[in-house]
Enzyme design. Structure first.
Site, PDB file in Angstrom:
ATOM      1  N   GLU A  59     -45.217  19.863  -4.499  1.00  0.00           N
ATOM      2  CA  GLU A  59     -43.868  20.444  -4.540  1.00  0.00           C
ATOM      3  C   GLU A  59     -43.339  20.552  -3.118  1.00  0.00           C
ATOM      4  OE1 GLU A  59     -41.277  24.277  -6.195  1.00  0.00           O
ATOM      5  OE2 GLU A  59     -43.421  24.109  -6.711  1.00  0.00           O
ATOM      6  N   ASP A 111     -42.562  21.288   7.238  1.00  0.00           N
ATOM      7  CA  ASP A 111     -41.765  20.235   6.621  1.00  0.00           C
ATOM      8  C   ASP A 111     -42.600  19.432   5.629  1.00  0.00           C
ATOM      9  OD1 ASP A 111     -40.277  17.728   6.226  1.00  0.00           O
ATOM     10  OD2 ASP A 111     -39.035  18.418   7.886  1.00  0.00           O
ATOM     11  N   ASP A 133     -31.879  22.429  -0.413  1.00  0.00           N
ATOM     12  CA  ASP A 133     -30.622  22.757   0.259  1.00  0.00           C
ATOM     13  C   ASP A 133     -29.642  21.616   0.034  1.00  0.00           C
ATOM     14  OD1 ASP A 133     -28.553  23.306   2.139  1.00  0.00           O
ATOM     15  OD2 ASP A 133     -29.952  24.496   3.321  1.00  0.00           O
ATOM     16  N   ARG A 208     -36.265  33.039  -9.572  1.00  0.00           N
ATOM     17  CA  ARG A 208     -35.169  33.953  -9.261  1.00  0.00           C
ATOM     18  C   ARG A 208     -34.028  33.227  -8.566  1.00  0.00           C
ATOM     19  NH1 ARG A 208     -37.728  38.772  -5.968  1.00  0.00           N
ATOM     20  NH2 ARG A 208     -38.919  37.029  -5.152  1.00  0.00           N
ATOM     21  N   GLU A 210     -33.047  30.172  -9.035  1.00  0.00           N
ATOM     22  CA  GLU A 210     -32.302  29.455 -10.069  1.00  0.00           C
ATOM     23  C   GLU A 210     -31.384  30.402 -10.840  1.00  0.00           C
ATOM     24  OE1 GLU A 210     -33.352  27.066 -14.204  1.00  0.00           O
ATOM     25  OE2 GLU A 210     -34.908  27.350 -12.679  1.00  0.00           O
TER      26      GLU A 210
END
Length: 227
Positions: A59, A111, A133, A208, A210
């Site tokens: 992820e 990153d 983002d 949260r 979302e």
């Protein structure tokens, strides 16, 4: 066709690295938990870190870590690897992992492209990029994670038939991603009806972030398959 983008050069995370002070309990986990589950900084084979794992999931940009920890708890025989440069998000993820008792997740506090670069070819079964983002101002679009270079790396590390899930609640980013993924020729998009991108997948875990509904549309779910 999308306009070709120049290589990003040295990896740089454009978002915030830290905001509010980190709570004492979470700060302590940086010393007690993170060293044991931190992702190696050099090239590594993920299955050597969890022998016997039936799959490896990655992820990129896990936010507060709710999805990462939840998937780890729900899938104890899968190795989860998460990356997030935002220190408060890492602190939150550590807390969620501890509370869930999940021992099958690794974290890279930086990153996500650094993690991809260190993974072997065809070593990952699933890749998640959930609500990244959006950089919605046109002059900032070049900062978006999804670009030809990222898609090439995603294709390299995924197994044939491996899955790439992208989710966003910004219409322009959904269009941007779909256009670039399909133009790359590296992934198939098996959706054939609106519910395939409008309805959360059965295995999705709502976070949260979302629920705040900060975008301009309801969430869009794009599930791609590595060609």
């Amino acid at each position: 066709m999308p306009t070709p983008q120049k290589p990003h050069g040295p990896l740089r995370s454009f978002g915030r690295i830290k905001s509010r002070p980190i709570k004492a309990r979470q700060a302590a986990l940086f010393d007690s938990l993170l060293p044991a589950i931190i992702v190696p900084e050099t090239a590594f084979d993920p299955l050597t870190l969890k022998p016997g794992a039936k799959a490896v999931w990655v992820e990129i940009g896990f936010g507060g870590g709710e999805h990462l920890a939840g998937q780890a708890a729900n899938n104890p025989d899968v190795l989860l690897i998460g990356a997030e440069p935002f220190q408060n998000g890492v602190a939150s993820a550590l807390r969620h992992l501890e509370e869930a008792g999940a021992t099958n997740a690794l974290i890279h506090p930086g990153d996500g492209r650094e993690v991809l670069a260190n993974l072997p070819d065809g070593s990952v079964d699933r890749l998640f990029v959930l609500f990244p983002d959006p950089w919605q101002k046109a002059r900032h679009n070049k900062r978006r994670l999804v670009n030809p270079e990222f898609l090439a790396e995603a294709h390299r590390i995924l197994k044939p038939g491996g899955k790439f899930r992208f989710a966003t609640d910004w219409a322009d980013y959904a269009d941007w991603t779909l256009e670039r993924v399909l133009a790359s020729g590296l992934f198939a998009w098996p959706a054939d009806k609106a519910d395939d991108w409008r309805v959360p997948p059965a295995d999705h875990l709502t976070t949260r972030y979302e629920e705040k509904k900060l975008g301009d549309i309801p969430p869009v779910w794009l599930d791609f398959v590595r060609a």
